[in-house]
Design an enzyme around this catalytic site. Structure first.
Site, mmCIF file in Angstrom:
data_model
loop_
_atom_site.group_PDB
_atom_site.id
_atom_site.type_symbol
_atom_site.label_atom_id
_atom_site.label_comp_id
_atom_site.label_asym_id
_atom_site.label_seq_id
_atom_site.Cartn_x
_atom_site.Cartn_y
_atom_site.Cartn_z
ATOM 1 N N ARG A 41 3.375 -5.284 4.163
ATOM 2 C CA ARG A 41 4.713 -5.451 4.732
ATOM 3 C C ARG A 41 5.680 -4.478 4.050
ATOM 4 O O ARG A 41 5.641 -4.311 2.831
ATOM 5 C CB ARG A 41 5.195 -6.889 4.555
ATOM 6 C CG ARG A 41 4.335 -7.864 5.323
ATOM 7 C CD ARG A 41 5.122 -9.012 5.918
ATOM 8 N NE ARG A 41 4.199 -9.921 6.592
ATOM 9 C CZ ARG A 41 3.955 -9.913 7.910
ATOM 10 N NH1 ARG A 41 4.589 -9.063 8.716
ATOM 11 N NH2 ARG A 41 3.093 -10.760 8.435
ATOM 12 N N ASP A 42 6.519 -3.841 4.860
ATOM 13 C CA ASP A 42 7.515 -2.913 4.314
ATOM 14 C C ASP A 42 8.519 -3.686 3.457
ATOM 15 O O ASP A 42 8.956 -4.775 3.825
ATOM 16 C CB ASP A 42 8.231 -2.174 5.457
ATOM 17 C CG ASP A 42 8.929 -0.924 4.964
ATOM 18 O OD1 ASP A 42 8.469 0.189 5.295
ATOM 19 O OD2 ASP A 42 9.943 -1.049 4.229
ATOM 20 N N ILE A 43 8.886 -3.115 2.334
ATOM 21 C CA ILE A 43 9.794 -3.786 1.398
ATOM 22 C C ILE A 43 11.217 -3.845 1.950
ATOM 23 O O ILE A 43 12.013 -4.683 1.532
ATOM 24 C CB ILE A 43 9.767 -3.050 0.024
ATOM 25 C CG1 ILE A 43 10.200 -3.966 -1.097
ATOM 26 C CG2 ILE A 43 10.606 -1.779 0.062
ATOM 27 C CD1 ILE A 43 9.943 -3.395 -2.479
ATOM 28 N N ASN A 48 6.318 9.382 10.123
ATOM 29 C CA ASN A 48 7.364 10.341 9.766
ATOM 30 C C ASN A 48 6.755 11.480 8.955
ATOM 31 O O ASN A 48 5.956 11.225 8.056
ATOM 32 C CB ASN A 48 8.445 9.645 8.944
ATOM 33 C CG ASN A 48 9.143 8.532 9.718
ATOM 34 O OD1 ASN A 48 9.379 8.679 10.917
ATOM 35 N ND2 ASN A 48 9.464 7.433 9.055
ATOM 36 N N VAL A 89 7.808 8.584 1.450
ATOM 37 C CA VAL A 89 6.627 8.341 0.617
ATOM 38 C C VAL A 89 5.535 9.309 1.071
ATOM 39 O O VAL A 89 5.118 9.279 2.239
ATOM 40 C CB VAL A 89 6.138 6.879 0.717
ATOM 41 C CG1 VAL A 89 4.843 6.699 -0.067
ATOM 42 C CG2 VAL A 89 7.212 5.921 0.214
ATOM 43 N N HIS A 134 1.205 7.304 6.183
ATOM 44 C CA HIS A 134 1.233 5.904 6.632
ATOM 45 C C HIS A 134 1.796 5.817 8.027
ATOM 46 O O HIS A 134 2.567 6.670 8.464
ATOM 47 C CB HIS A 134 2.049 5.049 5.657
ATOM 48 C CG HIS A 134 3.414 5.598 5.389
ATOM 49 N ND1 HIS A 134 3.635 6.645 4.508
ATOM 50 C CD2 HIS A 134 4.616 5.276 5.903
ATOM 51 C CE1 HIS A 134 4.931 6.927 4.490
ATOM 52 N NE2 HIS A 134 5.542 6.122 5.328
ATOM 53 N N HIS A 145 3.879 3.318 10.573
ATOM 54 C CA HIS A 145 4.753 2.148 10.675
ATOM 55 C C HIS A 145 4.458 1.391 11.967
ATOM 56 O O HIS A 145 4.402 1.998 13.045
ATOM 57 C CB HIS A 145 6.226 2.571 10.759
ATOM 58 C CG HIS A 145 6.776 3.269 9.562
ATOM 59 N ND1 HIS A 145 7.625 2.659 8.663
ATOM 60 C CD2 HIS A 145 6.631 4.542 9.115
ATOM 61 C CE1 HIS A 145 7.986 3.521 7.715
ATOM 62 N NE2 HIS A 145 7.392 4.675 7.975
#
Ligand code: 5GP
Length: 119
Positions: free
Chosen positions: A34-36, A92, A101, A105, A107
Protein backbone atom coordinates in the site's frame (compact mmCIF):
# COMPACT_ATOMS: atom_id res chain seq x y z
CA UNK A 1 19.07 -4.53 -16.80
CA UNK A 2 19.91 -2.65 -13.63
CA UNK A 3 20.41 1.06 -14.12
CA UNK A 4 21.90 3.35 -11.48
CA UNK A 5 20.25 1.91 -8.38
CA UNK A 6 21.09 3.85 -5.24
CA UNK A 7 22.62 1.74 -2.47
CA UNK A 8 19.81 2.81 -0.14
CA UNK A 9 17.01 2.04 -2.63
CA UNK A 10 13.73 2.33 -0.73
CA UNK A 11 11.86 -0.52 -2.39
CA UNK A 12 14.92 -2.82 -2.10
CA UNK A 13 14.88 -2.14 1.64
CA UNK A 14 11.13 -2.77 1.85
CA UNK A 15 11.61 -6.02 -0.14
CA UNK A 16 14.32 -7.05 2.34
CA UNK A 17 12.04 -6.31 5.28
CA UNK A 18 14.31 -3.52 6.56
CA UNK A 19 11.52 -0.94 6.27
CA UNK A 20 7.95 -1.92 7.15
CA UNK A 21 5.16 -1.78 4.58
CA UNK A 22 1.70 -3.25 4.21
CA UNK A 23 2.18 -6.05 1.69
CA UNK A 24 -0.95 -7.11 -0.19
CA UNK A 25 0.65 -9.48 -2.71
CA UNK A 26 3.85 -11.49 -3.05
CA UNK A 27 5.03 -13.96 -5.68
CA UNK A 28 8.33 -15.08 -7.15
CA UNK A 29 8.80 -11.96 -9.31
CA UNK A 30 6.60 -9.24 -7.84
CA UNK A 31 5.43 -7.83 -4.52
CA UNK A 32 2.79 -5.19 -3.82
CA UNK A 33 2.46 -2.69 -0.96
CA UNK A 34 0.00 0.00 0.00
CA UNK A 35 1.26 3.48 -0.88
CA UNK A 36 2.24 5.46 2.21
CA UNK A 37 0.53 8.56 0.79
CA UNK A 38 -2.55 7.18 -0.97
CA UNK A 39 -4.05 9.24 -3.79
CA UNK A 40 -7.23 7.12 -4.01
CA UNK A 41 -9.18 4.78 -1.69
CA UNK A 42 -7.08 1.95 -3.16
CA UNK A 43 -3.48 2.91 -3.97
CA UNK A 44 -1.14 -0.06 -4.27
CA UNK A 45 2.37 -0.21 -5.74
CA UNK A 46 3.37 -3.34 -7.70
CA UNK A 47 7.14 -3.70 -7.55
CA UNK A 48 9.47 -6.16 -9.33
CA UNK A 49 11.82 -7.87 -6.88
CA UNK A 50 14.54 -7.17 -9.42
CA UNK A 51 15.71 -3.58 -9.02
CA UNK A 52 15.27 -1.76 -12.33
CA UNK A 53 15.56 2.01 -12.00
CA UNK A 54 13.19 3.34 -14.66
CA UNK A 55 11.14 2.32 -17.69
CA UNK A 56 14.13 3.42 -19.79
CA UNK A 57 16.18 0.55 -18.34
CA UNK A 58 13.85 -2.23 -19.52
CA UNK A 59 15.22 -4.73 -22.06
CA UNK A 60 13.57 -7.48 -24.09
CA UNK A 61 14.40 -10.08 -21.44
CA UNK A 62 12.17 -8.15 -18.99
CA UNK A 63 9.03 -8.80 -21.08
CA UNK A 64 7.74 -11.59 -18.81
CA UNK A 65 8.46 -9.56 -15.70
CA UNK A 66 6.49 -6.57 -16.96
CA UNK A 67 3.65 -8.82 -18.04
CA UNK A 68 3.58 -10.39 -14.60
CA UNK A 69 3.60 -6.93 -12.98
CA UNK A 70 0.48 -5.91 -14.93
CA UNK A 71 -1.25 -9.27 -14.35
CA UNK A 72 -0.61 -9.06 -10.59
CA UNK A 73 -2.21 -5.59 -10.58
CA UNK A 74 -5.26 -6.60 -12.62
CA UNK A 75 -5.81 -9.73 -10.51
CA UNK A 76 -5.65 -7.62 -7.35
CA UNK A 77 -8.06 -5.06 -8.84
CA UNK A 78 -10.54 -7.85 -9.59
CA UNK A 79 -10.12 -9.29 -6.07
CA UNK A 80 -11.01 -5.86 -4.64
CA UNK A 81 -14.14 -5.57 -6.84
CA UNK A 82 -12.58 -2.64 -8.74
CA UNK A 83 -12.84 -4.18 -12.18
CA UNK A 84 -16.37 -3.14 -13.18
CA UNK A 85 -16.13 0.48 -12.07
CA UNK A 86 -12.55 0.60 -13.35
CA UNK A 87 -9.25 1.87 -12.06
CA UNK A 88 -5.96 3.30 -13.31
CA UNK A 89 -2.50 1.75 -13.73
CA UNK A 90 0.35 4.27 -13.91
CA UNK A 91 4.13 4.08 -14.30
CA UNK A 92 5.94 7.38 -13.86
CA UNK A 93 9.29 7.83 -15.61
CA UNK A 94 11.92 10.37 -14.58
CA UNK A 95 11.31 14.07 -14.02
CA UNK A 96 8.51 14.81 -16.45
CA UNK A 97 6.72 11.61 -15.45
CA UNK A 98 6.91 12.58 -11.80
CA UNK A 99 8.98 9.58 -10.69
CA UNK A 100 10.31 9.91 -7.15
CA UNK A 101 11.43 6.36 -6.30
CA UNK A 102 13.99 4.95 -8.75
CA UNK A 103 13.02 1.31 -8.46
CA UNK A 104 10.42 0.57 -11.15
CA UNK A 105 6.83 0.26 -9.89
CA UNK A 106 3.28 0.21 -11.18
CA UNK A 107 0.62 2.26 -9.36
CA UNK A 108 -2.90 0.84 -9.03
CA UNK A 109 -5.35 3.62 -8.23
CA UNK A 110 -9.00 2.78 -7.67
CA UNK A 111 -12.13 3.47 -5.69
CA UNK A 112 -12.89 6.87 -7.18
CA UNK A 113 -13.28 8.44 -10.62
CA UNK A 114 -10.00 9.75 -12.06
CA UNK A 115 -9.56 12.92 -14.10
CA UNK A 116 -8.12 13.07 -17.59
CA UNK A 117 -5.80 14.62 -18.64
CA UNK A 118 -3.63 14.01 -15.57
CA UNK A 119 -2.01 17.03 -13.90
P1 5GP B 1 6.63 7.59 -7.97
O1 5GP B 1 6.45 9.03 -7.60
O2 5GP B 1 8.09 7.21 -8.02
O3 5GP B 1 5.86 7.15 -9.18
O4 5GP B 1 5.94 6.76 -6.79
C1 5GP B 1 6.56 6.55 -5.56
C2 5GP B 1 5.47 6.27 -4.57
O5 5GP B 1 6.05 5.68 -3.40
C3 5GP B 1 4.71 7.52 -4.10
O6 5GP B 1 3.33 7.39 -4.41
C4 5GP B 1 4.97 7.56 -2.60
O7 5GP B 1 3.84 7.99 -1.85
C5 5GP B 1 5.35 6.12 -2.29
N1 5GP B 1 6.24 5.98 -1.16
C6 5GP B 1 7.30 6.77 -0.84
N2 5GP B 1 7.91 6.34 0.27
C7 5GP B 1 7.20 5.23 0.67
C8 5GP B 1 7.35 4.35 1.78
O8 5GP B 1 8.26 4.46 2.60
N3 5GP B 1 6.44 3.35 1.88
C9 5GP B 1 5.42 3.19 0.98
N4 5GP B 1 4.58 2.16 1.18
N5 5GP B 1 5.25 4.01 -0.07
C10 5GP B 1 6.14 5.02 -0.22
Amino acid sequence: TEGRMPADCLFCRIAAGEIPATKVHEDDLVFAIRDINPQAPTHVLFVPRQAIATLNDLVAADAELIGRLVLAATAFAKSQQLADDGYRLVMNCNRHGGQTVFHLHLHLLGGRAMDWPPG
